[in-house]
Design an enzyme around this catalytic site. Structure first.
Site, short mmCIF file in Angstrom:
data_model
loop_
_atom_site.label_atom_id
_atom_site.label_comp_id
_atom_site.label_asym_id
_atom_site.label_seq_id
_atom_site.Cartn_x
_atom_site.Cartn_y
_atom_site.Cartn_z
N GLU A 42 0.84 -1.20 0.00
CA GLU A 42 0.00 0.00 0.00
C GLU A 42 0.87 1.25 0.00
OE1 GLU A 42 -3.12 -0.34 -0.44
OE2 GLU A 42 -3.58 -2.35 0.26
N CYS A 104 -7.50 -1.05 8.64
CA CYS A 104 -6.18 -1.08 8.00
C CYS A 104 -5.78 0.30 7.50
CB CYS A 104 -6.15 -2.09 6.85
SG CYS A 104 -6.21 -3.81 7.38
N HIS A 123 -0.71 -5.64 2.92
CA HIS A 123 -1.86 -6.53 3.07
C HIS A 123 -1.40 -7.94 2.68
CE1 HIS A 123 -5.20 -3.43 3.21
NE2 HIS A 123 -5.54 -4.33 4.12
#
Length: 156
Positions: A42, A104, A123
């Site tokens: 991410e 998250c 993730h």
């Protein structure tokens, strides 16, 4: 450390990490239950859009992480460069600019905010026959070492 699936408590823990431990870099790992055998790097955290209720039935005030915080914060780790230069045999790695609007992404944004961008979020898929804890641990170690190497180059 394992963070609870509760916005406020997760935020408190992240703040505590940055104020007491004061790490050079914090790497967060979250479960992407919708994926199988895929690791997602991410790039940024987003401040707004947190409408989904947490494990205690709450969502953040104003549906955002930090009132008056920037819309998004980019990690100082260049995930695209990392993604292009790393491979882990037996599992696909991809890049994302949207960690979702739940704990998250909330945790990631909060960590990016308090750590001045010195945070990363990965993730991971759920454990399975093909993705064992040992395999996932080694994959994460490879990725995190590459992050630290990139961070070290940035500091020089």
């Amino acid at each position: 450390m394992q963070l609870p699936v509760v916005y406020q408590k997760a935020k408190e823990q992240v703040c505590k990490i940055w104020t007491t431990i004061q790490p050079l870099l914090t790497v967060h790992v979250g479960l992407a239950s919708s994926t199988t055998a895929l690791i997602i790097l991410e790039q940024c955290g987003k401040n707004k859009g947190y409408q989904e209720r947490d494990a205690c039935g709450f969502h953040p005030e104003g549906a955002c992480c930090i009132l008056d915080g920037p819309e998004k914060i980019e990690s100082t780790i260049n995930m695209k460069t990392l993604w292009k230069n790393i491979s882990v045999e037996g599992i696909a790695i991809t890049l994302s600019r949207d960690a979702g609007r739940y704990i998250c992404d909330y945790t990631y944004y909060t960590s990016l905010y308090y750590g001045n961008g010195r945070a990363a979020f990965i993730h991971v898929p759920p454990l399975s026959e093909s993705v064992t804890a040992e395999f996932l641990g080694k994959a994460l170690q490879t990725i995190i070492l590459a992050m630290l190497e990139q961070y070290g180059e940035q500091r020089e």
